[in-house]
Design a protein around this motif. Structure first.
Motif, PDB file in Angstrom:
ATOM      1  N   MET A 449      47.242 -19.889  29.060  1.00  0.00           N
ATOM      2  CA  MET A 449      46.117 -19.652  29.948  1.00  0.00           C
ATOM      3  C   MET A 449      45.440 -18.310  29.623  1.00  0.00           C
ATOM      4  N   ILE A 450      46.250 -17.306  29.410  1.00  0.00           N
ATOM      5  CA  ILE A 450      45.704 -15.977  29.097  1.00  0.00           C
ATOM      6  C   ILE A 450      44.957 -16.022  27.758  1.00  0.00           C
ATOM      7  N   GLY A 453      41.707 -17.884  28.093  1.00  0.00           N
ATOM      8  CA  GLY A 453      40.726 -17.018  28.757  1.00  0.00           C
ATOM      9  C   GLY A 453      40.127 -16.034  27.766  1.00  0.00           C
ATOM     10  N   PHE A 454      40.981 -15.506  26.909  1.00  0.00           N
ATOM     11  CA  PHE A 454      40.572 -14.542  25.891  1.00  0.00           C
ATOM     12  C   PHE A 454      39.578 -15.173  24.901  1.00  0.00           C
ATOM     13  N   LYS A 456      37.486 -17.665  25.527  1.00  0.00           N
ATOM     14  CA  LYS A 456      36.444 -18.420  26.219  1.00  0.00           C
ATOM     15  C   LYS A 456      35.084 -18.354  25.540  1.00  0.00           C
TER      16      LYS A 456
END
Lengths: 483, 249
Positions: A449-450, A453-454, A456
């Motif tokens: 998830m992290i 997000g990075f 995106k």
């Protein structure tokens, strides 16, 4: 290193779900490389004399070149005499057939990989696919439908026969045969790849894609792709890659050339998932690729988006030469390295025309004992009045045994140019992981998830279907589990 | 519901908790107060299983489950929620996507059905209203560019969405102005129920004007040295911690 990161790195010892071998009989050239090899490849493909000469010229040049050593990667020298330069499943040598004639084993391979070859099984025909298996193209879907729009989409070996004037006119004009060691080798021994021609004023009615697979052992894949968008034309092209798990390294040295004339737009997206080798760094694909686009016309636009998760070594700099006035070049990249992977990737934006603009967004993620490098060049020629560039390079580290490096080069020879560069390096922190875990996410899910997000800003640039796939691929790569 | 027995814990091999006992019944709110360095934050981190906080003895049992044997996420499934003193950012990960993944993971592991998307969205918007956050916050990255007060309210938002059995608030009041404090307290009070317990860790009595505890405990040098009703907090506010420490010594 925190316990959570250890848990992740354990799981990173990956199951590679594309790692199976297809058992087919091959028609292969014996290992070795000399002028006869080049002649033999050309003969197998029934090529015209001019192309054979072109290949031989490249081969003669290649013999004078030495392997580049400036990249931040280390590996045992490749023994070019130990490789086979041509391998085709038996009976497939003459290019694509109707699906009935394709070896069922090969069909099953693509089924397993989730690549649709049956047009009727597709949702309303969103994507046309050309599939390349080792050295030959197996099948191209939706050719007829595309032909109605005037679009040519076929294996390059077929284009050589059916559209020699186009191939002759553009081949090697963006990446000259003497460009670099691997591009030169490719020019001598290239096997197959895709050819795309979008005529004047035509917007390609569907996404085009090529799926590359290396199957045979000790074989190099040297694909060659050429995409031409005439005045006012536009096309979006996707490329995917996998290879079986093998203890030996496989070599993939491709050349991709894009040409955009006035007001044309080419969007080229890659999801690269070649086999990366095992935990100890045995095996895996050497991915030494030259990709370059030429914004030849005014207001032309070339955009590269890449998601690189595979290969033992990646050496790749999709670039844009901005020759036409007001032309636009873009590079959006996510490169994930884990295990013992090494990536040295980035871009070159060569500004020559007036008011040319370029954007570079690079996201590098390193885990385990991998090395991840961004290497980029922004060059503004004296003629490039009013050129602008914006570069953003972000690195994310997972754990403390990996490396991230950034090598930006800027050469401006015009005072009116505006060049911006931003860079950051961050770590997936223990605090972030703990927050996620406390809320009920396991560490693998949390990291994915992290990382998503990075990335995106880059995923946003991918065609919808690919963006979902890329997200999943990252998740699988990070979890190391079969998704 | 929560039973902490003879808990000992160390950080960097230094003993911080030295035999802590605490019992929290369903429906109760317990405040833990104490001077700096008493071990307040260590207590919450050990309960949550943060790496680096090692329990060296004793047990922490929530409804019969020893939390110390579980991974942090499994403690969440068991019903534990920690509201952090310093909530960190997750850039690019939207609040919505984070909440949804968290709610789904918890539901799945607690054996209850996760809400469908419309129901989830509705619940998320209602929770936003409850903690006075604009629903646009759901689209922003988790805590990305949030003010201190917004972060704390976001913690309460997560708490509301995850419906834990036991909520541990670690100095949630630090850095909050009076208005934000009121919002946070309202959120907590709205969650008080007969089947839920709270452990409110705080340095100041101020928060306890808004969240009125049933019990107050004084933590000093890794142990609870005095327990009482909510009036104890007022006494501490007036006289400091010194007199109790002397009394015990």
């Amino acid at each position: 290193m925190s316990e959570s990161v250890e848990r992740i790195n354990e799981r990173l010892a990956s199951d590679y779900e594309a790692g199976f071998v297809t058992d087919v009989e091959n028609d292969s050239l014996p290992p070795g490389l000399d002028e006869d090899t080049v002649r033999a490849i050309s003969a197998r493909k029934n090529e015209p004399e001019w192309l054979l000469e072109w290949r031989l010229k490249a081969f003669a040049k290649w013999k004078t070149l030495t392997e580049p050593e400036w990249a931040h990667v280390s590996y045992q020298k490749i023994d070019f005499q130990a490789l086979s330069y041509y391998s085709a499943p038996k009976g497939q040598g003459d290019g694509p057939k109707s699906l009935d004639e394709v070896d069922p084993e090969i069909l099953r391979t693509y089924e397993k990989l989730g690549i649709p070859l049956h047009e009727q099984k597709r949702l309303a025909g969103v994507v046309a696919v050309d599939v390349v298996f080792d050295s030959v193209s197996i099948h191209t879907t939706f050719k007829d439908k595309l032909a109605e729009a005037g679009v040519i989409f076929c294996p390059i070996s077929e284009a050589v026969k059916d559209h020699p004037e186009l191939v002759k006119k553009y081949l090697g004009t963006v990446v000259p045969i003497s460009d670099n060691f691997y591009a030169c080798l490719n020019s001598a021994v290239f096997s197959d790849g895709s050819f795309v021609f979008i005529p004047k004023g035509v917007t390609c009615p569907m996404e085009l894609s090529t799926y590359f697979r290396i199957n045979a052992m000790n074989t190099g894949q040297f694909e060659r792709t050429l995409i031409i968008a005439e005045e006012g034309a536009s096309v979006s092209y996707l490329e995917g890659c996998t290879a079986p798990m093998r203890d030996e390294n496989q070599l993939h040295a491709a050349v991709v050339e894009l040409i955009a004339l006035d007001d044309a737009k080419i969007k080229y997206s890659t999801v690269q998932n070649w086999y990366m080798g095992d935990e100890e760094g045995r095996g895996g694909v050497y991915n030494f690729v030259t990709k370059r686009g030429l914004c030849k016309g005014r207001n032309s636009h070339i955009s590269w988006t890449q998601v690189e998760t595979g290969s033992a070594i990646t050496w790749k700099y999709p670039s844009v030469v901005l020759r036409g006035d007001n032309s636009i070049g873009e590079f959006y990249s996510v490169a994930l390295t884990r295990g013992r992977q090494q990536a040295d990737t980035g871009t070159k934006m060569i500004h020559m025309g007036k008011n040319t603009r370029s954007t570079i967004i690079s996201k590098g993620i390193s885990a385990a004992r991998s090395e991840n490098c961004y290497r980029g060049l922004v060059r503004v020629a004296p003629t490039a009045e009013g050129a602008r560039n914006f570069t953003q390079c972000d690195s994310l580290l997972i754990g403390d045994t990996c490396g991230a490096h950034t090598f930006p080069y800027i050469e401006s020879r015009n005072n009116s140019a505006v060049i911006e560069h931003e860079a950051s390096t961050s770590k997936v922190s223990d605090d972030q992981l703990f927050l996620c875990q406390q809320r009920g996410l396991d560490p693998e899910k949390a990291v994915s998830m992290i990382v998503n997000g990075f990335c995106k800003e880059v995923f946003r640039e991918l065609p919808m279907e690919f963006a979902v796939e890329a997200g999943k691929l990252l998740e699988i790569s990070l979890e190391g589990s079969v998704g | 519901m929560l039973s902490i027995e003879n808990l000992q814990a160390s950080v960097d091999e230094k003993a911080i908790l030295k035999g802590l006992n605490l019992s929290v019944g369903a429906g109760e709110v317990h405040a833990i107060m104490g001077p700096n360095g008493a071990g307040k934050s260590t207590l919450s981190n050990v309960m949550g299983g943060r790496p680096g906080y090692e329990a060296t003895g004793g047990s922490v049992t929530l409804d019969g489950v020893n939390l110390l044997e579980l991974e942090p996420e499994e403690r969440a499934y068991a019903g534990l929620f920690l509201a952090f003193q310093y909530p960190v950012e997750l850039p690019g990960v939207s609040n919505m996507e984070f909440l949804k993944a968290a709610v789904e993971a918890n539901c799945e592991n607690r054996g209850v059905e996760a809400p469908n998307t419309p129901a989830f969205l509705k619940a998320a918007r209602e929770a936003c209203a409850q903690v006075n956050l604009n629903p646009d916050f759901l689209k922003r990255g988790v805590n990305e560019g949030f003010s201190g007060g917004e972060r704390k309210r976001n913690e309460i938002l997560q708490m509301i969405m995850l419906q834990p059995k036991l909520c541990v608030l670690d100095e949630t009041d630090s850095g909050l102005d009076i208005d934000a404090l009121q919002v946070v307290a309202d959120g907590v009070n709205s969650m008080r129920s007969d089947d839920r317990g709270f452990v409110v860790i705080t340095h100041y009595q101020r928060l306890l004007d808004y969240i009125v505890p049933d019990f107050v405990h004084v933590l000093s040098d890794g142990k609870i040295i005095k327990s009482g009703g909510s009036e104890l907090a007022l006494e501490l506010e007036k006289n400091g911690y010194g007199w109790i420490e002397q009394e015990v010594a």
